[in-house]
Design a protein around this motif. Structure first.
Motif, short mmCIF file in Angstrom:
data_model
loop_
_atom_site.label_atom_id
_atom_site.label_comp_id
_atom_site.label_asym_id
_atom_site.label_seq_id
_atom_site.Cartn_x
_atom_site.Cartn_y
_atom_site.Cartn_z
N SER A 12 0.81 -1.19 -0.01
CA SER A 12 -0.15 0.01 -0.07
C SER A 12 0.86 1.24 0.01
O SER A 12 0.48 2.16 -0.75
N ALA A 13 2.10 1.19 0.88
CA ALA A 13 2.98 2.42 0.72
C ALA A 13 3.60 2.50 -0.31
O ALA A 13 3.64 3.85 -0.81
N ILE A 14 3.78 1.71 -1.37
CA ILE A 14 4.41 1.95 -2.70
C ILE A 14 3.36 2.69 -3.69
O ILE A 14 3.69 3.53 -4.24
N LEU A 15 2.15 2.00 -3.54
CA LEU A 15 0.96 2.33 -4.52
C LEU A 15 0.76 3.78 -3.89
O LEU A 15 0.65 4.84 -4.89
N ASN A 16 0.95 4.39 -2.81
CA ASN A 16 0.65 5.77 -2.30
C ASN A 16 1.86 6.64 -2.70
O ASN A 16 1.56 7.67 -3.31
N PHE A 17 2.87 6.00 -2.65
CA PHE A 17 4.10 6.77 -3.10
C PHE A 17 3.94 7.06 -4.53
O PHE A 17 4.35 8.37 -4.77
#
Ligand code: KG4
Ligand code: ZN
Length: 334
Positions: free
Chosen positions: A217-222
């Motif tokens: 999720s953090a990567i998608l958000n990034f």
């Protein structure tokens, strides 16, 4: 001398391996379906079963030919019973049962993860119990205390995505394709692992469990944030930083578990064990602990590991009968 044929078909590799009880590998043939599933971004179970059907006979026959054996030279036929995709498992299992029946030899059912774990004995025959195992594959991230042959205690596991699954999903998200682990490792070679500090889920201080879904999720958000701000990101840097985030947590928890349980060896097992960043992280933190891993050819799914795990059962005459069935949720731990 005992000779065992091991057949593996739990996911997307049709594989046959032949070993002796003296630790010799006579054949190791792997028919990978990676190219077939690539266009879908992951393994499609129905397609996997059909591909296994096409590959199973030629794969086993090639292994027999490479080993220079005839059917009657085999002492037993071993098959992966589970866990895995039920349709895929059934192909190898049914073929193995048919073969064992036809040649009048025992059939042995093997747990896929025990295969991953025990294949370490092929290249590290002096490995002594107890030891700690970090089994990291597309479906598992388990920290295991191997107390004695056949006695395994689960100390920690992923509460959501497995480590390999995280590699695969994140790889897809950053456009590197399937399978994700090797793709991320390759891109990471030209990236800076310190460029981005992606989150590590350490969970409770005393827990050996993992959680990798937050990282995805953090990567998608990034990526979304970068697009919004018009910032450019290099896929190599993201790959290196993601790989570091995963390996940091895996290695730290495995080392802490080894210390707490007083063992001096950690063995890696499963597809993600091929990752060089993981190996380096463990070695850097080892501080006197012995860290072992299989060659890449034995990290990924293979038939040698199934034959190796079957040897332990062979010694105890722990044979199955012909009612042996595929078990997608087969348990291993005490
Ligand atoms: O053990 P395995 O071949 O199949 C299962 O039993 O799941 O593991 C496959 C997983 C995939 O998720 C793949 O991306 C990952 O292992 N993998 C790697 C590497 N090679 C394979 N992950 C990280 N680095 C690698 N070099
Ligand atoms: Zn596997």
């Amino acid at each position: 001398m005992t000779i065992i044929l091991g057949i593996e078909s739990s996911c997307d590799e049709t594989a046959a391996g032949i070993i002796t009880d003296k630790g010799e590998v006579l054949a190791n043939v792997i028919a990978s379906q990676v190219d077939v599933h690539k266009i879908y971004g992951g393994v499609v179970p129905e397609i996997a079963s059909r591909q296994h059907l096409l590959a199973i006979s030629p794969t086993v026959e090639e292994a027999m030919q490479k080993a220079g054996l005839v059917w009657q030279d085999l002492d037993a036929v071993a098959v992966t019973q589970g866990p895995g995709l039920v349709g895929a498992l059934l192909v190898g299992l049914s073929y193995g049962k048919g073969l064992a029946q036809a040649i009048g030899k025992p059939i042995i059912g093997v747990h896929h993860l025990e295969g991953h774990l025990l294949v370490n004995f092929i290249e590290h025959p002096n490995l002594q119990y107890p030891f700690l195992a970090l089994i990291v594959s597309g479906s598992h991230s388990d920290i295991v205390l191997a107390k004695a042959p056949g006695r395994y205690q689960l100390l920690g596991q992923s509460r959501d995505d497995a480590a390999g699954e995280a590699f695969d999903k994140i790889s897809r998200a950053i456009g590197l394709g399937y399978p994700g682990g090797p793709a991320i490792q390759k891109a990471a070679q030209n990236g800076d692992p310190q460029k981005y500090t992606f989150p590590r889920a350490w969970l409770e201080a005393d827990s050996f469990d993992f959680s990798f879904s937050g990282l995805k999720s953090a990567i998608l958000n990034f990526i979304r944030q970068c697009e919004k701000k018009g910032e450019i990101w290099r896929v190599e840097d993201v790959a290196a930083s993601v790989q570091m985030a995963i390996c940091d947590v895996l290695s730290a928890k495995a080392i802490r578990a080894a210390r707490l349980f007083g063992v001096n060896t950690i063995v890696l097992a499963g597809g993600v064990a091929a990752n060089s960043c993981l190996r380096n992280c463990l070695r850097e933190r080892a501080d006197g602990l012995q860290i072992l891993w299989p060659s890449p050819i034995y990290c990924t799914d293979n038939g040698v590991m199934i034959a190796q795990a079957a040897l332990r059962k062979w010694e105890k005459k722990d044979f199955a009968d012909f009612s042996l069935n595929a078990c997608p949720g087969l348990q291993l731990y005490e």
